[in-house]
Design a protein around this motif. Structure first.
Motif, PDB file in Angstrom:
ATOM      1  N   LEU A  67      44.984  38.228  53.406  1.00  0.00           N
ATOM      2  CA  LEU A  67      46.292  38.140  52.391  1.00  0.00           C
ATOM      3  C   LEU A  67      46.178  39.296  51.519  1.00  0.00           C
ATOM      4  N   ARG A  68      45.070  39.854  51.143  1.00  0.00           N
ATOM      5  CA  ARG A  68      45.031  41.122  49.965  1.00  0.00           C
ATOM      6  C   ARG A  68      45.798  42.083  50.697  1.00  0.00           C
ATOM      7  N   SER A  69      45.355  42.536  52.233  1.00  0.00           N
ATOM      8  CA  SER A  69      45.747  43.686  52.739  1.00  0.00           C
ATOM      9  C   SER A  69      47.334  43.891  52.770  1.00  0.00           C
ATOM     10  N   PRO A  70      48.065  42.839  53.281  1.00  0.00           N
ATOM     11  CA  PRO A  70      49.513  43.028  53.320  1.00  0.00           C
ATOM     12  C   PRO A  70      50.109  43.132  51.935  1.00  0.00           C
ATOM     13  N   LEU A  71      49.419  42.323  51.309  1.00  0.00           N
ATOM     14  CA  LEU A  71      50.091  42.389  49.680  1.00  0.00           C
ATOM     15  C   LEU A  71      50.145  43.533  49.184  1.00  0.00           C
ATOM     16  N   MET A  72      48.710  44.417  49.198  1.00  0.00           N
ATOM     17  CA  MET A  72      48.554  45.526  48.603  1.00  0.00           C
ATOM     18  C   MET A  72      49.409  46.530  49.325  1.00  0.00           C
ATOM     19  N   SER A  73      49.715  46.541  50.610  1.00  0.00           N
ATOM     20  CA  SER A  73      50.716  47.343  51.039  1.00  0.00           C
ATOM     21  C   SER A  73      52.124  47.254  50.685  1.00  0.00           C
ATOM     22  N   ILE A  74      52.549  46.074  50.559  1.00  0.00           N
ATOM     23  CA  ILE A  74      53.928  45.533  49.959  1.00  0.00           C
ATOM     24  C   ILE A  74      53.862  46.043  48.544  1.00  0.00           C
ATOM     25  N   GLN A  75      52.885  45.865  47.616  1.00  0.00           N
ATOM     26  CA  GLN A  75      53.047  46.333  46.451  1.00  0.00           C
ATOM     27  C   GLN A  75      53.025  47.723  46.193  1.00  0.00           C
ATOM     28  N   GLU A  78      61.675  58.836  53.637  1.00  0.00           N
ATOM     29  CA  GLU A  78      60.432  58.278  53.367  1.00  0.00           C
ATOM     30  C   GLU A  78      60.565  56.576  52.526  1.00  0.00           C
ATOM     31  N   ALA A  79      61.812  56.448  51.876  1.00  0.00           N
ATOM     32  CA  ALA A  79      61.937  55.414  51.146  1.00  0.00           C
ATOM     33  C   ALA A  79      62.550  54.438  52.497  1.00  0.00           C
ATOM     34  N   GLU A  80      63.267  54.853  53.509  1.00  0.00           N
ATOM     35  CA  GLU A  80      63.314  54.020  54.566  1.00  0.00           C
ATOM     36  C   GLU A  80      62.124  53.262  55.263  1.00  0.00           C
ATOM     37  N   HIS A  81      61.294  54.431  55.315  1.00  0.00           N
ATOM     38  CA  HIS A  81      59.803  54.091  56.150  1.00  0.00           C
ATOM     39  C   HIS A  81      59.174  53.103  55.269  1.00  0.00           C
ATOM     40  N   ALA A  82      59.420  53.233  53.823  1.00  0.00           N
ATOM     41  CA  ALA A  82      58.428  52.303  53.144  1.00  0.00           C
ATOM     42  C   ALA A  82      59.075  50.970  53.015  1.00  0.00           C
ATOM     43  N   LEU A  83      60.554  50.882  53.139  1.00  0.00           N
ATOM     44  CA  LEU A  83      61.000  49.684  53.336  1.00  0.00           C
ATOM     45  C   LEU A  83      60.685  48.848  54.698  1.00  0.00           C
ATOM     46  N   GLU A  84      60.522  49.729  55.900  1.00  0.00           N
ATOM     47  CA  GLU A  84      60.133  49.143  57.058  1.00  0.00           C
ATOM     48  C   GLU A  84      58.581  48.646  57.016  1.00  0.00           C
ATOM     49  N   VAL A  85      57.822  49.390  56.264  1.00  0.00           N
ATOM     50  CA  VAL A  85      56.384  49.117  56.094  1.00  0.00           C
ATOM     51  C   VAL A  85      56.249  47.386  55.017  1.00  0.00           C
ATOM     52  N   ILE A  86      57.396  47.553  54.320  1.00  0.00           N
ATOM     53  CA  ILE A  86      57.439  46.313  53.546  1.00  0.00           C
ATOM     54  C   ILE A  86      57.827  44.977  54.369  1.00  0.00           C
ATOM     55  N   VAL A  87      58.630  45.216  54.923  1.00  0.00           N
ATOM     56  CA  VAL A  87      59.106  44.164  56.045  1.00  0.00           C
ATOM     57  C   VAL A  87      58.291  43.825  57.150  1.00  0.00           C
ATOM     58  N   ARG A  88      57.561  44.924  57.714  1.00  0.00           N
ATOM     59  CA  ARG A  88      56.559  44.608  58.555  1.00  0.00           C
ATOM     60  C   ARG A  88      55.465  43.652  57.933  1.00  0.00           C
ATOM     61  N   VAL A 134      50.335  32.908  56.600  1.00  0.00           N
ATOM     62  CA  VAL A 134      50.581  31.750  55.740  1.00  0.00           C
ATOM     63  C   VAL A 134      50.904  30.723  56.543  1.00  0.00           C
ATOM     64  N   GLU A 135      51.897  30.930  57.543  1.00  0.00           N
ATOM     65  CA  GLU A 135      52.221  29.509  58.235  1.00  0.00           C
ATOM     66  C   GLU A 135      51.044  29.059  59.371  1.00  0.00           C
ATOM     67  N   GLU A 136      50.395  30.243  59.887  1.00  0.00           N
ATOM     68  CA  GLU A 136      49.059  29.728  60.465  1.00  0.00           C
ATOM     69  C   GLU A 136      48.103  28.822  59.692  1.00  0.00           C
ATOM     70  N   LEU A 137      47.914  29.413  58.441  1.00  0.00           N
ATOM     71  CA  LEU A 137      46.894  28.557  57.721  1.00  0.00           C
ATOM     72  C   LEU A 137      47.420  27.120  57.443  1.00  0.00           C
ATOM     73  N   VAL A 138      48.812  27.276  57.125  1.00  0.00           N
ATOM     74  CA  VAL A 138      49.301  25.827  56.941  1.00  0.00           C
ATOM     75  C   VAL A 138      49.428  24.819  58.237  1.00  0.00           C
ATOM     76  N   TYR A 139      49.574  25.540  59.028  1.00  0.00           N
ATOM     77  CA  TYR A 139      49.582  24.798  60.457  1.00  0.00           C
ATOM     78  C   TYR A 139      48.092  24.394  60.711  1.00  0.00           C
ATOM     79  N   LEU A 140      47.181  25.177  60.774  1.00  0.00           N
ATOM     80  CA  LEU A 140      45.960  24.899  60.891  1.00  0.00           C
ATOM     81  C   LEU A 140      45.416  23.637  60.059  1.00  0.00           C
ATOM     82  N   THR A 173      55.429  41.954  55.356  1.00  0.00           N
ATOM     83  CA  THR A 173      56.068  40.793  54.807  1.00  0.00           C
ATOM     84  C   THR A 173      55.971  39.742  56.069  1.00  0.00           C
ATOM     85  N   GLY A 174      56.372  40.018  57.136  1.00  0.00           N
ATOM     86  CA  GLY A 174      56.442  39.361  58.140  1.00  0.00           C
ATOM     87  C   GLY A 174      54.949  38.877  58.540  1.00  0.00           C
TER      88      GLY A 174
END
Length: 462
Positions: free
Chosen positions: A258-266, A281-291, A300-306, A293-294
């Motif tokens: 969970l820390r890895s994507p959160l650090m990238s998003i932040q 670069e801003a468009e690329h940053a937003l793409e990284v944030i969306v990816r 999180v969904e798989e953790l909840v499902y498990l 986040t997904g």
């Protein structure tokens, strides 16, 4: 020595109660048997001596009782169980009147009860009479063969003398029980400690487990049910220790994942906010944030499902399910992923069988297995289904590099993933669903190369 209300005290009291009760019952039985034996032995002696005396008098009728009184007293002296018992005699006529007696003048002239003489002459099984204040055990023999021809001789011995013997022997018996009772007390204490000591160790073990202090094995090897309980608790300790280790590792892995994507998003979000990234670069940053986040959402969904799968609240909708529909739906969902990676995804002939299963969750199982196979395959993934006995076997096989030894050892751990792994939760989810259906799942390397995962499901309905 014993803890109040402890099991050792209860065992000791129980053993002592049984021992004391047994001793009392033995003493009572001894008293009854001794009473019967003494009276029976006395009657047999009296009856035998009366017979001998009658024969002597019949052979020498000229000799009377008075002339032979001293001889008869010596003749009627008995030795029973170390005690000297003095016998007495009565000379009775055919009407039951006492003519002569060794008891005293007060007995002479008494009349025996009607029918008593016949009972006394019947044998060793009959005979008790009372003369004055004394009770006697008696036996009789007729002179001349019948009472009418010559009367009878009655030999007696006091019941009081027999009672004294019984009392002495009973006291000896009770005293003899004292030493075994003391020995039983010591043995009871040892037995109680032998039972309570392992239980104390099991209690200590349970307290350690409650404090999550694993690793100490209960040194209980009694070879009985308590020993089996100790082995079971030791096995439970090992399983709980492993479960605790897995849980700690799970939280560590979950935190890392969970820390890895959160650090990238932040990082990228702050860069966009602060104007560090502009234009492309801003468009690329937003793409990284969306990816990212997904990816975070999927974890999180798989953790909840498990978590739901492993809880009692998760509902499985079991119904008649056709396996071919499940596998065809799975292939359709994963076909896009396979084409995107230029992987050929094949479904073999499916047997026409139905399962009592939750079709939606089985689709989730095979989606996870096929996605994992596509991720590692070089060019091809195949799915085969076959009936073997009372089970259905579905094999998902790829032509990739196969599993390493570490993979096979840790494949079902949460968040474990190989070099090209996903979230590390797909296979644990698949295993949880399959086991809830009463089936099994295993992984191995195929003989022709690549990895294969086999799902075995029972064919029997509900």
């Amino acid at each position: 020595m014993f803890r109040r209300k402890g099991i050792a005290l209860r065992i000791a009291v129980g053993y002592l109660a049984v021992i004391v009760l047994t001793g009392l019952l033995m003493s009572f039985s001894f008293w009854l048997l001794l009473s019967r034996h003494l009276e029976q032995a006395a009657r047999e002696n009296l009856w035998r001596d009366a017979q001998n005396l009658v024969e002597m008098l019949n052979d020498h009728p000229e000799k009377g009782f008075g002339q032979n009184g001293k001889m008869m007293r010596r003749f009627m002296t008995y030795h029973m169980l170390g005690r000297v018992i003095q016998g007495e005699y009565l000379l009775v006529n055919h009407r039951g009147v006492v003519l002569e007696s060794s008891i005293g003048d007060e007995a002479a002239g008494n009349v025996l009860e009607p029918g008593l003489l016949a009972k006394l002459a019947a044998g060793a099984q009959e005979g008790r009479i009372t003369l004055g204040q004394e009770r006697y055990v008696a036996a009789a023999r007729y002179l001349g063969g019948t009472a009418e021809r010559g009367g009878a001789v009655v030999l007696l011995t006091r019941v009081e003398g027999l009672e004294e013997i019984k009392q002495e022997l009973l006291i000896i018996a009770l005293i003899s029980l004292a030493l075994p009772l003391l020995a039983a007390l010591g043995i009871t204490w040892l037995l109680a400690r032998r039972i309570s000591r392992p239980l104390d160790l099991l209690k200590e073990k349970a307290q350690r487990v409650a404090r999550r202090n694993f690793g100490w094995r209960v040194p209980v090897d009694t070879g009985d049910e308590i020993g089996e309980l100790g082995q079971a608790i030791n096995a439970m300790d090992e399983q709980l220790a492993e479960y605790d280790r897995v849980q700690r590792q799970f939280f560590q892995n979950a935190s890392h994942e969970l820390r890895s994507p959160l650090m990238s998003i932040q990082g990228y979000a702050e860069g966009v906010r602060d104007g560090v990234f502009k234009g492309v670069e801003a468009e690329h940053a937003l793409e990284v944030i969306v990816r990212e986040t997904g990816r975070l959402k999927k974890i999180v969904e798989e953790l909840v499902y498990l978590g739901k799968l492993e809880s009692a609240s998760e509902v499985y909708n079991f119904e008649d399910t056709e396996i071919s529909e499940v596998l065809e739906q799975t292939i359709q969902v994963q076909q896009v992923l396979a084409l995107d990676k230029d992987i050929k995804l094949e479904l073999g002939d499916c047997p026409d069988v139905h399962l009592w299963a939750d079709g939606e969750k089985l689709v989730r199982v095979f989606i996870n297995l096929i996605a994992n196979a596509v991720r590692h395959a070089f060019s091809r993934v195949s799915v085969q289904a076959a009936v073997q006995g009372e089970t259905l076997r579905v094999t998902v096989r790829d032509d990739g590099p196969g599993f390493t030894d570490e993979d096979l050892r840790r494949l079902w751990e949460r968040f474990y993933k190989g070099p090209r792994g996903g979230s590390g939760l797909g296979l644990p989810i698949a295993r949880a669903i399959v086991e809830e259906h009463g089936g099994a799942i295993r992984a191995d390397n195929a003989a022709s190369g690549g990895a294969e995962i086999v799902v075995v499901l029972p064919l029997t309905n509900n």
